[in-house]
Design a protein around this motif. Structure first.
Motif, mmCIF file in Angstrom:
data_model
loop_
_atom_site.group_PDB
_atom_site.id
_atom_site.type_symbol
_atom_site.label_atom_id
_atom_site.label_comp_id
_atom_site.label_asym_id
_atom_site.label_seq_id
_atom_site.Cartn_x
_atom_site.Cartn_y
_atom_site.Cartn_z
ATOM 1 N N LEU A 124 -5.871 0.133 -8.572
ATOM 2 C CA LEU A 124 -5.484 -0.997 -9.412
ATOM 3 C C LEU A 124 -4.061 -1.455 -9.092
ATOM 4 O O LEU A 124 -3.791 -2.658 -8.988
ATOM 5 C CB LEU A 124 -5.575 -0.605 -10.891
ATOM 6 N N ALA A 125 -3.152 -0.488 -8.934
ATOM 7 C CA ALA A 125 -1.766 -0.827 -8.621
ATOM 8 C C ALA A 125 -1.661 -1.512 -7.269
ATOM 9 O O ALA A 125 -0.869 -2.453 -7.084
ATOM 10 C CB ALA A 125 -0.904 0.431 -8.645
ATOM 11 N N TYR A 126 -2.476 -1.061 -6.312
ATOM 12 C CA TYR A 126 -2.471 -1.675 -4.988
ATOM 13 C C TYR A 126 -2.840 -3.152 -5.082
ATOM 14 O O TYR A 126 -2.155 -4.023 -4.514
ATOM 15 C CB TYR A 126 -3.448 -0.943 -4.064
ATOM 16 N N HIS A 127 -3.904 -3.467 -5.794
ATOM 17 C CA HIS A 127 -4.340 -4.858 -5.878
ATOM 18 C C HIS A 127 -3.330 -5.698 -6.666
ATOM 19 O O HIS A 127 -3.137 -6.892 -6.350
ATOM 20 C CB HIS A 127 -5.725 -4.941 -6.509
ATOM 21 N N ARG A 128 -2.673 -5.114 -7.640
ATOM 22 C CA ARG A 128 -1.634 -5.841 -8.366
ATOM 23 C C ARG A 128 -0.492 -6.201 -7.426
ATOM 24 O O ARG A 128 -0.021 -7.342 -7.398
ATOM 25 C CB ARG A 128 -1.119 -4.993 -9.531
ATOM 26 N N ARG A 129 -0.015 -5.229 -6.636
ATOM 27 C CA ARG A 129 1.095 -5.497 -5.715
ATOM 28 C C ARG A 129 0.682 -6.496 -4.630
ATOM 29 O O ARG A 129 1.476 -7.357 -4.232
ATOM 30 C CB ARG A 129 1.585 -4.190 -5.073
ATOM 31 N N GLN A 185 0.819 -1.215 0.000
ATOM 32 C CA GLN A 185 0.000 0.000 0.000
ATOM 33 C C GLN A 185 0.852 1.263 0.000
ATOM 34 O O GLN A 185 0.504 2.236 -0.650
ATOM 35 C CB GLN A 185 -0.930 0.006 1.212
ATOM 36 N N HIS A 186 1.951 1.238 0.724
ATOM 37 C CA HIS A 186 2.823 2.404 0.844
ATOM 38 C C HIS A 186 4.266 2.026 0.500
ATOM 39 O O HIS A 186 4.594 0.849 0.360
ATOM 40 C CB HIS A 186 2.774 2.963 2.269
ATOM 41 N N CYS A 187 5.095 3.036 0.407
ATOM 42 C CA CYS A 187 6.524 2.827 0.110
ATOM 43 C C CYS A 187 7.394 2.832 1.370
ATOM 44 O O CYS A 187 8.611 2.885 1.259
ATOM 45 C CB CYS A 187 7.021 3.927 -0.834
ATOM 46 N N TYR A 188 6.779 2.777 2.537
ATOM 47 C CA TYR A 188 7.555 2.968 3.762
ATOM 48 C C TYR A 188 8.721 1.987 3.879
ATOM 49 O O TYR A 188 9.826 2.370 4.262
ATOM 50 C CB TYR A 188 6.646 2.830 4.994
ATOM 51 N N HIS A 189 8.485 0.722 3.564
ATOM 52 C CA HIS A 189 9.546 -0.275 3.677
ATOM 53 C C HIS A 189 10.496 -0.250 2.479
ATOM 54 O O HIS A 189 11.577 -0.845 2.548
ATOM 55 C CB HIS A 189 8.944 -1.670 3.817
ATOM 56 N N ASP A 190 10.111 0.415 1.399
ATOM 57 C CA ASP A 190 10.953 0.436 0.205
ATOM 58 C C ASP A 190 12.261 1.187 0.426
ATOM 59 O O ASP A 190 13.210 1.024 -0.348
ATOM 60 C CB ASP A 190 10.192 1.072 -0.967
ATOM 61 N N GLY A 203 13.124 -6.810 4.816
ATOM 62 C CA GLY A 203 12.159 -7.071 3.759
ATOM 63 C C GLY A 203 11.260 -8.253 4.071
ATOM 64 O O GLY A 203 10.055 -8.231 3.774
ATOM 65 N N ARG A 204 11.823 -9.281 4.675
ATOM 66 C CA ARG A 204 11.016 -10.456 5.034
ATOM 67 C C ARG A 204 9.980 -10.087 6.095
ATOM 68 O O ARG A 204 8.814 -10.489 6.014
ATOM 69 C CB ARG A 204 11.931 -11.570 5.538
ATOM 70 N N LEU A 205 10.403 -9.330 7.080
ATOM 71 C CA LEU A 205 9.477 -8.887 8.123
ATOM 72 C C LEU A 205 8.410 -7.966 7.535
ATOM 73 O O LEU A 205 7.226 -8.056 7.893
ATOM 74 C CB LEU A 205 10.249 -8.158 9.223
ATOM 75 N N ALA A 206 8.824 -7.089 6.630
ATOM 76 C CA ALA A 206 7.876 -6.164 6.006
ATOM 77 C C ALA A 206 6.796 -6.913 5.244
ATOM 78 O O ALA A 206 5.606 -6.576 5.319
ATOM 79 C CB ALA A 206 8.626 -5.214 5.067
ATOM 80 N N ARG A 207 7.189 -7.930 4.497
ATOM 81 C CA ARG A 207 6.206 -8.699 3.721
ATOM 82 C C ARG A 207 5.201 -9.367 4.656
ATOM 83 O O ARG A 207 3.991 -9.352 4.393
ATOM 84 C CB ARG A 207 6.912 -9.750 2.869
ATOM 85 N N TYR A 208 5.686 -9.936 5.747
ATOM 86 C CA TYR A 208 4.773 -10.571 6.697
ATOM 87 C C TYR A 208 3.781 -9.546 7.256
ATOM 88 O O TYR A 208 2.569 -9.803 7.305
ATOM 89 C CB TYR A 208 5.568 -11.207 7.841
ATOM 90 N N LEU A 225 1.188 -8.469 4.640
ATOM 91 C CA LEU A 225 0.205 -9.522 4.363
ATOM 92 C C LEU A 225 -0.784 -9.691 5.508
ATOM 93 O O LEU A 225 -1.868 -10.245 5.323
ATOM 94 C CB LEU A 225 0.917 -10.847 4.087
ATOM 95 N N HIS A 226 -0.406 -9.209 6.684
ATOM 96 C CA HIS A 226 -1.295 -9.287 7.841
ATOM 97 C C HIS A 226 -1.853 -7.916 8.193
ATOM 98 O O HIS A 226 -2.112 -7.594 9.355
ATOM 99 C CB HIS A 226 -0.570 -9.928 9.022
ATOM 100 N N LYS A 227 -2.025 -7.095 7.156
ATOM 101 C CA LYS A 227 -2.767 -5.836 7.210
ATOM 102 C C LYS A 227 -2.111 -4.749 8.061
ATOM 103 O O LYS A 227 -2.780 -3.819 8.509
ATOM 104 C CB LYS A 227 -4.205 -6.085 7.695
ATOM 105 N N ILE A 228 -0.804 -4.836 8.246
ATOM 106 C CA ILE A 228 -0.059 -3.746 8.886
ATOM 107 C C ILE A 228 0.773 -3.085 7.797
ATOM 108 O O ILE A 228 1.850 -3.568 7.434
ATOM 109 C CB ILE A 228 0.832 -4.255 10.036
#
Length: 234
Positions: free
Chosen positions: A212-217, A45-50, A148-153, A156-159
């Motif tokens: 649309l981009a959000y749902h793609r990511r 949703q955001h670029c914070y972890h990027d 990055g691994r922590l960010a993905r988790y 995926l759990h809505k944080i």
């Protein structure tokens, strides 16, 4: 905003390089103190972890990298920055910070800590708008990969926000020291963080494209996480 910050750096610290990850590197062509790299948003949703990608690139070139939000200005010459190993920035005890501001996130963060065998009481929340990472390249890569691994988790759990939680957990797991030292305080004194959220609202078409981009990511992230199904989904 990026060019304003670049101008501040040219004025107050000539010769210091700034690394920028952007969807349009050509925007910075001809600016001598900029290393601009092509980047397409990875965060769901955001670029914070990027920001970890820019930090990893910096650590491949330099012994220390200071992350600074693009909606910030420098107001005076930079002090001498002799960084201590580890992470320098503002920090708080992670459990205390989350319990105070976003207590609904704590059960998910506690579960994630158990998955990586981390005692959460040893982890810090790190202020993510201005902090320095000082490591060798190998340790820097390991830190950014775990982040990055922590960010993905978490995503995926809505944080979707709160990158400082993942930064602090990755640092604690890898044994990186975390400090708010005088070097960081001297930099903070000449740092003025503005608010990018005050920009003009997006048009309906821009909002549609954004959804649309959000749902793609999101779908790409879900698919990628299937490679480690037990970690991400149990």
């Amino acid at each position: 905003m990026a060019k304003d910050l670049i101008g501040d750096l040219e004025q107050y610290s000539p010769g210091t390089q700034i690394i920028i990850y952007t969807d349009d590197p050509s925007f910075f062509d001809g600016i001598s103190n900029v290393l601009a790299f092509k980047h397409r948003q990875v965060g769901v949703q955001h670029c914070y972890h990027d920001k970890r990608f820019a930090i990893a690139k910096g650590l491949s070139l330099f012994s220390a990298v200071t992350f600074i939000d693009v909606d910030a200005r420098l107001t005076a010459p930079l002090p001498v920055l002799n960084w201590a190993p580890g992470i320098s920035g503002y920090y708080e005890d992670l459990v205390t910070h989350v319990s105070r501001f976003t207590p609904e996130r704590l059960p998910t963060i506690e579960k994630l800590a158990r998955k990586i065998d981390l005692d959460l009481s040893e982890a810090a929340w790190i202020g993510e708008s201005l902090f320095t990472v000082c490591t060798d390249q190998n340790q820097g890569e390991e830190f950014c990969e775990l982040w990055g691994r922590l960010a993905r988790y978490l995503e995926l759990h809505k944080i979707q926000a709160g990158a400082g939680n993942a930064v602090g957990m990755a640092a604690a797991k890898l044994g990186l020291s975390v400090q708010t030292d005088e070097v960081w305080r001297s930099l903070k004194q000449i740092y003025n963080h503005t608010d990018a959220s005050q920009r003009r609202p997006k048009s309906p078409w821009q909002n549609f494209r954004r959804r649309l981009a959000y749902h793609r990511r999101l779908n790409l992230t879900r698919f990628s996480a299937l490679k480690d199904f037990e970690f991400y989904y149990f």
